[in-house]
Design an enzyme around this catalytic site. Sequence first.
Site, PDB file in Angstrom:
ATOM      1  N   GLY A   1      40.257 -70.471  29.933  1.00  0.00           N
ATOM      2  CA  GLY A   1      39.992 -70.401  31.363  1.00  0.00           C
ATOM      3  C   GLY A   1      41.087 -71.030  32.198  1.00  0.00           C
TER       4      GLY A   1
ATOM      5  N   ARG B   1      41.439 -77.402  18.291  1.00  0.00           N
ATOM      6  CA  ARG B   1      41.621 -78.300  19.437  1.00  0.00           C
ATOM      7  C   ARG B   1      41.758 -79.754  18.998  1.00  0.00           C
ATOM      8  NH1 ARG B   1      37.425 -75.365  23.678  1.00  0.00           N
ATOM      9  NH2 ARG B   1      38.949 -73.871  24.512  1.00  0.00           N
TER      10      ARG B   1
END
Length: 416
Positions: A385, A40
């Site tokens: 998600g 990330r």
Amino acid sequence: MTIHSLKDLLAEGVSGRSILVRSDLNVPLDEDGAITDPGRITASVPTLRALVDAGAKVVVTAHLGRPKAGPDPKLSLAPVAAALGEQLGRHVQLAGDVVGADALARAEGLTDGDVLLLENVRFDKRETAKDDGERLALARQLAELVSPGGAFVSDGFGVVHRKQASVYDVATLLPHYAGTLVAEEIRVLEQLTDSSERPYAVVLGGSKVSDKLGVIESLATKADSIVIGGGMCFTFLAAQGYSVGTSLLEGEMVDTCRRLLDTYHDVLRLPVDIVVTEKFAADSPPQTVAADAIPNDLMGLDIGPGSVKRFATLLSNARTIFWNGPMGVFEFPGYAAGTRGVAEAIAAATGRGAFSVVGGGDSAAAVRALGIAESAFSHISTGGGASLEYLEGKALPGIEVLGEAQPDQNKRGGQS
């Protein structure tokens, strides 16, 4: 919905301006606080580098983990600041607080091309508050760090499904733009939902059916096949009347899984064999059994080789593939073969021209942990998600707000 991009902001000019960037730097740490997967951080670099190179004063806000009672030294962004600095090739300051005196002083002292990372934004409970006023108060303080003349760049796709101060509320106060990462994620997910070339295969794993229920029901009418693996497969096997031993099981979801199997029997694909063992441990000896013959005293930790072969054959013909969730406990070398096999099958299909999306989270971590080249897939998402909720058709607050009109230029910084 028109969303202004980073390119639009750069065209306006950012030299000498302070820009607030919401990045997703929520990387996993080991027991010693070392970063185990910098994916990330790497994904956040293009937007930050573009702003730095254009002469902006960059203030980055991000979170790490889920601190429960305010500041937690174990969840400080200190290791992230160091890793980000290495990837950017420049020093990244870390503020000692979120919006306090140190953050304000450092923000005011920035010069063109400087980067300041604020401390873990979730150390301030207002970030995730349900009360709109509490979140807005924090957002105003964040906006003040880049005022006057500042702007907001949303580049943390992993949090755009959350209505939080640094994701949603701050965008109502400052001119707002989608960063490179967020814009690319939106483009890829739109391709998955609007123009998927068939056959369209979905691969779902992970531990809980309840986490994937919405996306199963949404995609079952769009996909040609949905492969089920990981811990969630045992609830489906139980719904077929099979014993799953001591495997992970969501008992309250068995009836739901039975309904899904009845309704979408021509789409859902379950494992035919399972790798089982006595206890949840890396050194617990594995054995392979049929999916309908799991011993009562053993637990399943991976799909078996027959399942990998079956799923690989199915994926070999796919033209569009979405994968979210590992097939087993890939962190244990003895139980990583299922995830590796499916990942390699998806990579092979991609090499033959399929469009493949790895839906972030543990799936992305597995690709890197197993040493499979990220370039072997069309796209690796940073938001598990968020990806799932987008594919379910849910509105994502952090995306919706970017499509709203820009705030009054005379009210930058949240002044009313």
